[in-house]
Design a protein around this motif. Structure first.
Motif, PDB file in Angstrom:
ATOM      1  N   UNK A  59       0.825  -1.195   0.000  1.00 43.32           N
ATOM      2  CA  UNK A  59       0.000   0.000   0.000  1.00 43.32           C
ATOM      3  C   UNK A  59       0.865   1.253   0.000  1.00 43.32           C
ATOM      4  N   UNK A  60       0.375   2.274  -0.673  1.00 44.16           N
ATOM      5  CA  UNK A  60       1.114   3.524  -0.796  1.00 44.16           C
ATOM      6  C   UNK A  60       1.002   4.369   0.466  1.00 44.16           C
ATOM      7  N   UNK A  61       1.994   5.234   0.654  1.00 46.14           N
ATOM      8  CA  UNK A  61       1.926   6.271   1.660  1.00 46.14           C
ATOM      9  C   UNK A  61       1.351   7.525   1.009  1.00 46.14           C
ATOM     10  N   UNK A  62       0.581   8.265   1.761  1.00 43.12           N
ATOM     11  CA  UNK A  62       0.073   9.534   1.259  1.00 43.12           C
ATOM     12  C   UNK A  62       1.139  10.582   1.554  1.00 43.12           C
ATOM     13  N   UNK A  63       1.721  11.155   0.521  1.00 41.92           N
ATOM     14  CA  UNK A  63       2.833  12.075   0.718  1.00 41.92           C
ATOM     15  C   UNK A  63       2.413  13.528   0.557  1.00 41.92           C
ATOM     16  N   UNK A  64       2.898  14.373   1.471  1.00 44.28           N
ATOM     17  CA  UNK A  64       2.705  15.813   1.402  1.00 44.28           C
ATOM     18  C   UNK A  64       4.094  16.445   1.390  1.00 44.28           C
ATOM     19  N   UNK A  65       4.389  17.187   0.309  1.00 37.16           N
ATOM     20  CA  UNK A  65       5.716  17.786   0.144  1.00 37.16           C
ATOM     21  C   UNK A  65       6.833  16.736   0.254  1.00 37.16           C
ATOM     22  N   UNK A  66       6.540  15.556  -0.309  1.00 36.89           N
ATOM     23  CA  UNK A  66       7.551  14.504  -0.360  1.00 36.89           C
ATOM     24  C   UNK A  66       7.701  13.694   0.905  1.00 36.89           C
TER      25      UNK A  66
END
Length: 251
Positions: A59-66
């Motif tokens: 499952x993916x991580x939700x990334x904010x500004x990397x």
């Protein structure tokens, strides 16, 4: 008779050419172990996925500004009058929703789906649910307790929480990017998303990827497995959520 003999000679010539060209190749492939039982290959692939296959299934991580987005700090009161923070969920996989007990539309459907998920993981101590009320002036711990009993909440890690309104709205809109708002012309005065968020054992928001390789971020919480899809043709995602909970529990 001569025509027939010519036909036999032609067929024999084709067989001879085939043998000269292809039989050595087949022999070499056998020597190099390049001939594989297709059925065996498929079963081994499922039982023992490669590192690349595991990576694709993860499952993916939700990334904010990397940077992977983590659940922000919170502190609210649950249905038992206990103070619950994000730290109470560390080491657990859990689902997040925003609701209110007097909601006549999507909340009952969301919570029936959550009850089904709860029951699917009833023997899993590492699974929990976090339900945040967006109408705290009505949803006191006593009201939440009665609501939990009516719906059949039995998981000790399912907290129905209430607290200061602004803190809950900020947690929804900023912390999880799940829309919650007041609407003057709405019958109940509130509007909110029917989506669920999935959190891993370390407090990170996770999801699977869509067809374009982007994180889905949320799971539709309103449509049941039995309904399969709604009137607009949107497919249910409760089955998907159950599968992804299992993946995170096994991480």
């Amino acid at each position: 008779m001569k025509k027939k003999n010519y036909s036999y000679i032609g067929i024999a010539f084709i067989i001879l050419v085939f043998g000269i060209i292809f039989i050595p190749r087949i022999v070499n492939r056998i020597k190099d172990n390049k001939i594989v039982d297709n059925n065996k290959s498929r079963s081994v692939g499922i039982a023992n996925p490669s590192d690349e296959e595991k990576k694709a299934l993860a499952l993916s991580f939700i990334e904010i500004n990397g940077k992977p987005k983590k659940v922000p700090n919170f502190s609210f009161t649950n249905q038992d009058g206990e103070t619950i923070t994000q730290d109470d969920y560390l080491g657990k996989v859990y689902v997040v929703e925003f609701f209110f007990t007097t909601c006549p539309t999507i909340c009952p459907r969301m919570n029936r789906n959550l009850i089904e998920i709860q029951n699917a993981f009833k023997n899993e101590d590492g699974f929990g649910i976090a339900s945040f009320s967006i109408m705290p002036e009505v949803d006191t711990p006593e009201v939440l307790k009665a609501y939990a009993q009516d719906y059949g909440v039995t998981n000790p890690n399912w907290n129905l929480m209430t607290g200061e309104e602004k803190a809950i709205f900020d947690l929804a809109n900023i912390g999880f990017n799940i829309f919650v708002g007041k609407v003057a012309d709405d019958e109940m005065g509130f509007e909110h998303s029917g989506d669920f968020a999935l959190i891993d054992k370390n407090g990170f928001i996770r999801s699977r990827k869509d067809a374009f390789g982007n994180p889905k971020i949320f799971y539709k919480g309103v449509i049941s497995e039995q309904e399969k899809m709604d009137e607009d043709g949107n497919e249910q995602e409760i089955s998907m959520l159950k599968e992804d909970i299992k993946k995170l529990l096994n991480e």
